[in-house]
Design an enzyme around this catalytic site. Structure first.
Site, PDB file in Angstrom:
ATOM      1  N   ILE A  99       1.374  -1.182   0.487  1.00 53.67           N
ATOM      2  CA  ILE A  99      -0.282  -0.024   0.192  1.00 53.67           C
ATOM      3  C   ILE A  99       0.965   1.116   0.189  1.00 53.67           C
ATOM      4  O   ILE A  99       0.757   2.295   1.104  1.00 53.67           O
ATOM      5  CB  ILE A  99      -1.327   0.179   1.179  1.00 53.67           C
ATOM      6  N   HIS A 100       1.327   1.580  -0.900  1.00 53.42           N
ATOM      7  CA  HIS A 100       2.473   2.547  -1.488  1.00 53.42           C
ATOM      8  C   HIS A 100       1.882   4.152  -1.204  1.00 53.42           C
ATOM      9  O   HIS A 100       2.492   4.031   0.474  1.00 53.42           O
ATOM     10  CB  HIS A 100       2.948   2.656  -2.798  1.00 53.42           C
TER      11      HIS A 100
END
Length: 308
Positions: free
Chosen positions: A235-236
């Site tokens: 989940i950058h």
């Protein structure tokens, strides 16, 4: 209480970052959300932002920013996020109001009216932020720091050398990196460690209204990520918000970092790691994250929003 403005191109991971920020209203005062052409066209990502904000009955001001990078044509990423830029969930409409069609002026006026300094959160290409600090430089003294998702010292994802957000507008990134404003960089070095497992994704299904939305987002995102070799889902963009909420979740090193704007290495972010250098360190590069704390931050935020 930290004052923040989120500049983004939603995007599955942008959406989760926005939701997490909204859930932490006791820690974060979200002054506004601005959109930037990046993952998809400006119109599509703005629709996605409207849908997310409407879904949680938000009243945060939303402003539209630049549709194109500073010097090149926009490069979108339907292979990662789908044709809408945020495929997966179904939304009933986009009633959410647009406060301004000029994100640069909106950010400037909002920052200057704030009594305290403001943190800018850059979750997409840095075009809006670069124009703000280049065109209206007196705003710089009011910015505490800029927390971005972008870059990577060890690898890229759009190309072997360049991460997508920086690749789309490296000229803008170069302006931001060399602005004199402190920058915290959540690059691929750390964001690919910030992954949610398939089991954790499935645990969100039918758990609550907002948790189920996150499930739908992550279910598509996980399937899409398989083509890039991922089993779980990094989940950058959430890293850039999670750092503000709890810096102790991360560790990193300060370097002088710059950006290549020409040739095959266009979009590459590189650090001066020489033992002796005359370059002033301008970027805190996050290198490690406590994954369990990171995922707990997300799940706790979704549970908060489920109760609203």
């Amino acid at each position: 209480m930290k004052n923040i403005i989120i500049d983004c191109d939603p995007g599955h991971d942008d959406a989760l970052a926005i939701l997490t920020a909204i859930a932490n209203s006791n820690k974060l005062n979200i002054l506004g959300i601005t959109t930037i052409g990046g993952n998809q066209t400006l119109e599509k990502v703005t629709t996605n932002a409207k849908n997310i904000l409407e879904f949680v009955n938000s009243t945060i001001p939303l402003a539209m920013g630049q549709s194109e990078p500073l010097t090149k044509d926009l490069c979108v990423a339907p292979e990662a996020h789908g044709e809408s830029g945020m495929d997966g969930p179904y939304f009933n409409g986009e009633k959410y109001p647009i406060t301004s069609n000029n994100a640069i002026l909106f950010m400037y006026e909002t920052i200057m009216k704030c009594n305290d300094k403001v943190i800018l959160v850059g979750l997409g290409p840095l075009t809006n932020i670069a124009l703000l600090i280049k065109v209206i430089p007196d705003v710089r003294s009011k910015i505490e720091y800029i927390s971005i998702m972008g870059g990577g010292l060890d690898r890229g994802n759009k190309t072997p050398l360049a991460e997508f957000n920086i690749y789309v507008d490296p000229e803008a990134a170069q302006i931001v990196f060399n602005s004199g404003i402190p920058v915290v960089m959540s690059g691929l070095d750390v964001t690919e460690q910030a992954e949610i497992t398939i089991e954790e994704i499935n645990s969100l299904k039918n758990k609550g209204r907002v948790s189920h939305l996150a499930y739908e987002l992550l279910h598509f995102y996980n399937k899409s990520g398989r083509q890039f070799g991922f089993i779980n889902s990094p989940i950058h963009d959430l890293c850039a918000v999670a750092y503000i909420l709890n810096p102790k979740m991360f560790s990193g090193t300060s370097y002088y970092v710059d950006v290549v704007t020409e040739g095959k290495a266009r979009g590459l972010t590189f650090a001066d790691k020489r033992l002796v250098s005359n370059q002033a360190k301008n970027i805190l590069v996050l290198e490690k994250v406590n994954r369990e704390m990171f995922i707990s931050e997300l799940i706790n935020a979704l549970e908060v929003l489920d109760k609203i």
